[in-house]
Design a protein around this motif. Structure first.
Motif, PDB file in Angstrom:
ATOM      1  N   UNK A   1       0.851  -1.193   0.000  1.00 42.33           N
ATOM      2  CA  UNK A   1       0.000   0.000   0.000  1.00 42.33           C
ATOM      3  C   UNK A   1       0.885   1.241   0.000  1.00 42.33           C
ATOM      4  N   UNK A   2       0.732   2.086  -1.004  1.00 42.15           N
ATOM      5  CA  UNK A   2       1.465   3.356  -1.033  1.00 42.15           C
ATOM      6  C   UNK A   2       0.414   4.458  -1.087  1.00 42.15           C
ATOM      7  N   UNK A   3       0.357   5.263  -0.030  1.00 42.53           N
ATOM      8  CA  UNK A   3      -0.619   6.354  -0.001  1.00 42.53           C
ATOM      9  C   UNK A   3       0.149   7.662   0.059  1.00 42.53           C
ATOM     10  N   UNK A   4      -0.185   8.562  -0.850  1.00 42.95           N
ATOM     11  CA  UNK A   4       0.551   9.817  -0.928  1.00 42.95           C
ATOM     12  C   UNK A   4      -0.400  10.992  -0.761  1.00 42.95           C
ATOM     13  N   UNK A   5       0.085  12.037  -0.097  1.00 37.81           N
ATOM     14  CA  UNK A   5      -0.702  13.260   0.019  1.00 37.81           C
ATOM     15  C   UNK A   5       0.195  14.436  -0.351  1.00 37.81           C
ATOM     16  N   UNK A   6      -0.337  15.314  -1.184  1.00 41.18           N
ATOM     17  CA  UNK A   6       0.419  16.487  -1.627  1.00 41.18           C
ATOM     18  C   UNK A   6      -0.440  17.706  -1.363  1.00 41.18           C
TER      19      UNK A   6
END
Lengths: 81, 192
Positions: free
Chosen positions: B107-112
Motif C-alpha cells: 500500500x502506497x498512499x501519498x498526500x500532496x
C-alpha cells in the motif's frame, strides 16, 4: 497534456482537457465560475473512457479504491478556515 | 511501514502552480516518462464551498528488481487512483493518491498539498508525504525489503517529479509571456 490509457479516447480527451484548462485558469481561479462549463465535453470523453475501463477490467479495481477514499472526502470537502 | 515527507518551495505563484499541476505529465516533462497516461474519471464543483473535486486514474510503467517481479507478478504496468480537492478561495490544493495495482500486497498512499508560501510572496509551498506498507504475508525481512525498495523508488520519483514540474512551470511562464508580448504588439500595430 498527457494521453489517455485508451488511444481511441485521445481526441475527445484533448478537447476536454483544453476546455478545462481554459475554464480553470480564466474562471475558476478568479472565483467567477458558477458551473463546470466543460461538462458536455466531459460526458463525451467519459462515455469513451467507461467503455475502455470495462474492456480492460479496471472498473472493479476502481470501485474498491473509491470506497477506500471516503475518509478523504469527509476531510477535504470542508472549506478551510 | 515507511514514512516519507518532504517540502519544497516553487518560485511561481499558487495560481500558476495549481494550473500547471493539471499538465504536469505532459510531453515537455521528460522526467515523467514512467507515466503512460492520465485519465479524468470525474470532476465536480461544489455549489456552496466552490471546492473542485477531481478523480483521476494514472497509468504507470516502472521497471523493478527481478525478485520483486516474481513475488508481485511480472506486469510492469500499474494504476494509481488520485482524488484532488482545489479550494480556490482558501488557495489550497490537496491531492491524495494510492496504488490500485498490487494493493493487496503493498500500500502506497501519498498526500500532496500546495498553498501560497508564507516565506516569499508569489511563491508556492509544496508539502508531500507518503505511507508505504507491505501487507504480503511472509517473512518480516521480505516485507522490510519491499518497503525499503518502494521508499527508495518513491524518493527518486519525488525528486524527478519536482524537477519535471519546475521545467513545466518554466516553459508555461515563457509561453504565457510570449503570448502577452504578441498580443501587445498586435494592439500597438493596430493603434499605429
Amino acid at each position: 497534456m498527457s494521453a489517455s490509457l485508451a488511444p481511441e479516447c485521445n481526441d475527445v480527451k484533448e478537447r476536454y482537457d483544453t476546455c478545462f484548462l481554459k475554464w480553470y485558469s480564466e474562471k475558476y481561479l478568479r472565483n467567477t465560475a458558477t458551473t463546470d462549463e466543460c461538462e458536455p465535453l466531459f460526458r463525451q470523453y467519459k462515455t469513451c473512457l467507461t467503455k475502455a475501463l470495462k474492456e480492460r477490467g479496471i472498473d472493479q479495481m476502481l470501485e474498491d479504491a473509491k470506497a477506500d477514499n471516503k475518509e478523504n472526502d469527509a476531510e477535504y470537502m470542508k472549506p478551510v478556515g | 511501514m515507511r514514512i516519507f515527507a518532504s517540502q519544497h518551495e516553487f518560485a511561481y505563484s499558487w495560481e500558476e502552480v495549481s494550473t500547471n499541476n493539471w499538465r504536469k505529465y505532459c510531453a515537455h516533462n521528460d522526467k515523467a516518462s514512467h507515466v503512460l497516461a492520465v485519465d479524468t474519471l470525474s470532476r465536480s464543483l461544489d455549489a456552496t464551498t466552490h471546492i473542485l473535486r477531481t478523480e483521476r486514474l494514472i497509468t504507470c510503467r516502472q521497471s523493478m528488481p527481478q525478485w520483486v517481479k516474481r513475488i508481485m507478478g511480472s506486469d510492469d504496468t500499474s494504476y494509481v487512483y488520485e482524488v484532488s480537492y482545489v479550494d480556490a478561495q482558501a488557495k489550497r490544493v490537496t491531492m491524495c493518491s494510492q496504488n490500485m495495482t498490487w494493493s493487496e500486497l503493498l500500500q502506497v498512499q501519498e498526500k500532496v498539498v500546495y498553498t501560497p508560501s508564507v516565506e516569499a510572496e508569489g511563491h508556492t509551498r509544496f508539502e508531500q508525504s507518503a505511507r508505504i506498507i507491505a501487507l504480503c504475508g511472509g517473512w518480516q525481512k521480505i516485507k522490510n525489503s519491499i518497503e525499503e525498495i518502494s521508499l527508495e523508488r518513491f524518493r527518486q520519483n519525488a525528486a524527478k517529479g519536482r524537477e519535471g514540474f519546475e521545467r513545466v512551470l518554466e516553459i508555461s511562464r515563457q509561453v504565457f509571456a510570449q503570448q502577452r508580448e504578441e498580443a501587445r504588439q498586435q494592439r500597438e500595430g493596430v493603434a499605429a
